[in-house]
Design an enzyme around this catalytic site. Structure first.
Site, PDB file in Angstrom:
ATOM      1  CB  ALA A 123      -0.930   0.014   1.209  1.00  0.00           C
ATOM      2  N   GLY A 132       6.440   1.147   5.634  1.00  0.00           N
ATOM      3  CA  GLY A 132       7.336   0.209   4.962  1.00  0.00           C
ATOM      4  C   GLY A 132       7.390   0.433   3.462  1.00  0.00           C
ATOM      5  CB  CYS A 133       4.744   0.746   0.916  1.00  0.00           C
ATOM      6  SG  CYS A 133       4.006  -0.878   1.215  1.00  0.00           S
ATOM      7  CB  THR A 134       6.880   5.499   2.588  1.00  0.00           C
ATOM      8  OG1 THR A 134       5.472   5.704   2.394  1.00  0.00           O
ATOM      9  CG2 THR A 134       7.622   6.806   2.388  1.00  0.00           C
ATOM     10  CB  SER A 161       8.553   3.694  -2.806  1.00  0.00           C
ATOM     11  OG  SER A 161       7.625   2.636  -2.938  1.00  0.00           O
TER      12      SER A 161
END
Length: 155
Positions: A41, A46-48, A51
């Protein structure tokens, strides 16, 4: 859960909308090595982190002939906000039906805080210019994953 891909397998072809709603296909990237990563998401910690780490390594990856592409179940509008907020310059693709996630074996049962849930399995694939799986990494950690990938790709 879908079958896991192995080196030498054909990379499943796809066409998905990017953050601007424009279609991007794996075929349009043929001829370059593709680093394709699946994340749960946009705008989550974590995804930030993952990325932003890819963005920080983008120049080296591109210099080595690789194109980075991120895929999540988020709608294009959320991906556009994520891209703008974090200054991401590589394509973020929307797979709300998880069809591409499933084709890559990146959707299914996983452990989250000790519970078994069904969702996106954080995964990264390196695809050859000819469209074959070069490397498949499943259940990767958001932190440190890009550095590990760089080491394994000798970048």
């Amino acid at each position: 859960m879908s079958e896991r891909l192995q080196p030498g397998d054909d990379a499943p072809v796809f066409e998905l909308p990017d953050a601007d709603g424009k279609p991007v296909s794996l075929e349009s990237l043929r001829g370059r090595r593709v680093v394709l990563y699946f994340y749960p998401a946009a705008m989550t910690p974590g995804c930030t982190k993952e990325s932003v780490d890819f963005q920080g390594s983008l120049a080296d990856l591109e210099a080595a002939g690789a194109t980075v592409v991120g895929i999540s179940p988020d709608k294009p509008a959320k991906l556009a906000k994520f891209r703008e907020k974090e200054g991401l310059t590589f394509p973020l693709l929307s797979d709300p039906d998880a069809e591409v996630l499933k084709a890559y074996g990146a959707f299914g049962e996983k452990k989250l805080y000790g519970k078994t849930v069904v969702g996106v399995i954080r995964s990264t694939f390196v695809i050859t210019p000819e469209g074959k799986i070069e490397s498949a990494y499943y259940n990767v950690k958001a932190t440190g994953h890009v550095d590990r990938l760089r080491r394994e790709l000798a970048l």
